[in-house]
Scaffold this motif. Structure first.
Motif, short mmCIF file in Angstrom:
data_model
loop_
_atom_site.label_atom_id
_atom_site.label_comp_id
_atom_site.label_asym_id
_atom_site.label_seq_id
_atom_site.Cartn_x
_atom_site.Cartn_y
_atom_site.Cartn_z
N GLN A 1 10.13 0.39 -36.24
CA GLN A 1 10.02 -0.53 -34.99
C GLN A 1 11.49 -1.14 -35.04
O GLN A 1 11.78 -1.78 -35.90
CB GLN A 1 8.97 -1.59 -34.69
CG GLN A 1 7.67 -0.74 -34.76
CD GLN A 1 7.19 0.10 -33.58
OE1 GLN A 1 7.83 -0.11 -32.48
NE2 GLN A 1 6.66 1.04 -33.65
N SER B 1 5.81 -0.08 -39.98
CA SER B 1 4.43 -0.73 -39.59
C SER B 1 3.64 0.11 -40.52
O SER B 1 3.19 0.99 -40.55
CB SER B 1 4.19 -0.54 -38.13
OG SER B 1 3.01 -0.98 -37.64
N THR C 1 -2.11 -5.02 -39.31
CA THR C 1 -0.58 -4.31 -39.58
C THR C 1 0.07 -5.12 -40.70
O THR C 1 0.04 -6.33 -40.61
CB THR C 1 0.09 -4.09 -38.34
OG1 THR C 1 -0.57 -3.40 -37.42
CG2 THR C 1 1.58 -3.60 -38.56
N TRP D 1 3.88 -5.65 -41.81
CA TRP D 1 5.36 -5.41 -41.42
C TRP D 1 6.07 -5.18 -42.98
O TRP D 1 5.96 -6.29 -43.91
CB TRP D 1 5.89 -6.33 -40.86
CG TRP D 1 5.36 -6.42 -39.26
CD1 TRP D 1 4.74 -7.58 -38.71
CD2 TRP D 1 5.65 -5.37 -38.18
NE1 TRP D 1 4.56 -6.88 -37.23
CE2 TRP D 1 5.05 -5.78 -37.19
CE3 TRP D 1 6.36 -3.94 -38.21
CZ2 TRP D 1 4.99 -5.17 -35.94
CZ3 TRP D 1 6.26 -3.31 -36.86
CH2 TRP D 1 5.65 -4.00 -35.76
#
Length: 385
Positions: free
Chosen positions: A208, A276, A222, A224
């Motif tokens: 992302q 992610s 999630t 990161w």
């Protein structure tokens, strides 16, 4: 003997032979006398031609050998260029690219045939382009190596900072000047090294992109992980004041599932790319947990340093302690000190030191007057040694 001289000799001999033939045709009554005088001359002419041919052959062989030597030297130069682990470029004095190694192709995200002939200025971000052009124009008056900090925007990519070493290549007289460039990507290395492990590069997790200033959503399902860029992690005090709890750089993980704080915010401090990773995979994969554990440990150590900053009673002490943490985490050595690779606003520093923006502005002016830091043309802090 060069080709022109050889050609002149051939023409002179051809003219001499034509003259001899004319004498034979006009003096048929005296063939024996003419033959006796002509044959030696033909023999001499033949020997000269033979010698000239030998000399020309030798010169041709020397040229072949010299050309092969040049090709070998060129190959060794190219191999050495490709061996260098940083991006290397050769440009004309205006910055138009003439040569580029594989690392430069990778850094600028454009295939080599398309890269050659492009101006390096095209890859500099708009906000730093004017300063870059000014520095470029002044290079001819500066015979020494120059070290610059430049922000690049590769083709279809995210902007990032690079450390640039550039030098004028002064060639022989009447030859155009060229520039040699060495570009080093200033990854925000908060973990170990700038280079990502292959195991991370080849992960199939979605990537992302977030621009500077964007808030990154925090989903409990999630995790990161930073691919490139820098993320500011903050919480809020009971009085609603923001408190800095972390800076997540390359390879650093963060997310709602990795904190016990009820209020948690993540904001991109620069253009950032994030993987992610589903929490379910983190829980089920021993290998993934092993990979992330060193980065999580590093985040904990960083948080301890920030807690020590908050524990300082005086604002000036908090600011000095914070600058030392930032120097360690996102600092890159330059000629006159250590440059923070991310542009931090006075508001960012105020949040990190639990004070006001006005106070930070006053303290930074004070440190500048004391020659303890300076601010470069791109508004990055440079801490003096």
């Amino acid at each position: 003997m060069n080709a022109a001289a050889f050609t002149q000799q051939i023409k002179a001999m051809s003219d001499r032979l034509s003259h001899l033939y004319q004498r034979i045709n006009t003096s048929a009554s005296q063939p024996s006398i003419l033959l006796s005088s002509t044959l030696p001359e033909l023999g001499i002419a033949f020997e000269r031609l033979q010698r000239a041919a030998e000399l020309l052959y030798q010169q041709n062989q020397q040229l072949v050998l010299a050309n092969q030597t040049v090709q070998n030297e060129r190959q060794r130069y190219q191999e050495l260029l490709e061996f260098i682990p940083n991006a290397c470029l050769l440009t004309d004095i205006d910055g138009r690219i003439q040569e580029a190694n594989r690392m430069a192709v990778k850094l600028l995200n454009l295939q080599q045939p398309l890269l050659i002939g492009r101006s390096l200025i095209d890859f500099v971000t708009h906000e730093t382009r004017q300063q870059f052009q000014t520095d470029l124009q002044q290079l001819q008056q500066r015979p020494w190596k120059q070290e610059w900090q430049v922000r690049l925007l590769p083709k279809q990519g995210v902007a990032f900072d690079v450390s640039v070493l550039v030098e004028v290549n002064r060639q022989e007289a009447n030859q155009p000047l060229t520039l040699r460039w060495l570009l080093r990507h200033q990854s925000h290395n908060l973990v170990t090294t700038d280079k990502q492990p292959d195991s991370y590069i080849n992960l199939s997790y979605p990537l992302q992109h977030y621009h500077k200033g964007e808030t990154i959503p925090l989903n409990p399902q999630t995790i990161w992980q930073v691919c490139s860029g820098l993320v500011k992690l903050t919480t809020f005090s009971d009085r609603g004041q923001k408190v800095l709890v972390g800076l997540a750089g390359t390879s650093a993980p963060f997310g709602a599932s990795l904190t016990a704080l009820p209020l948690y915010e993540a904001i991109a401090l620069s253009d950032t790319q994030l993987w992610s990773i589903p929490v379910s995979e983190y829980v089920s994969s021993v290998e993934l947990r092993q990979r992330l554990l060193p980065q999580i440990s590093q985040r904990l150590r960083q948080t301890e340093l920030l807690l020590a900053v908050h524990g300082q009673a005086r604002v000036l002490d908090r600011l000095n302690s914070l600058l030392q943490v930032l120097k360690r985490e996102i600092g890159h050595p330059v000629r006159d000190g250590t440059r923070l690779s991310v542009r931090l606003t006075h508001e960012d520093l105020a949040i990190a030191t639990c004070t006001t923006r006005v106070t930070i502005t006053q303290l930074l002016k004070q440190l500048q007057q004391q020659k303890k830091l300076r601010i470069d043309s791109q508004h990055h802090l440079i801490l003096k040694a």
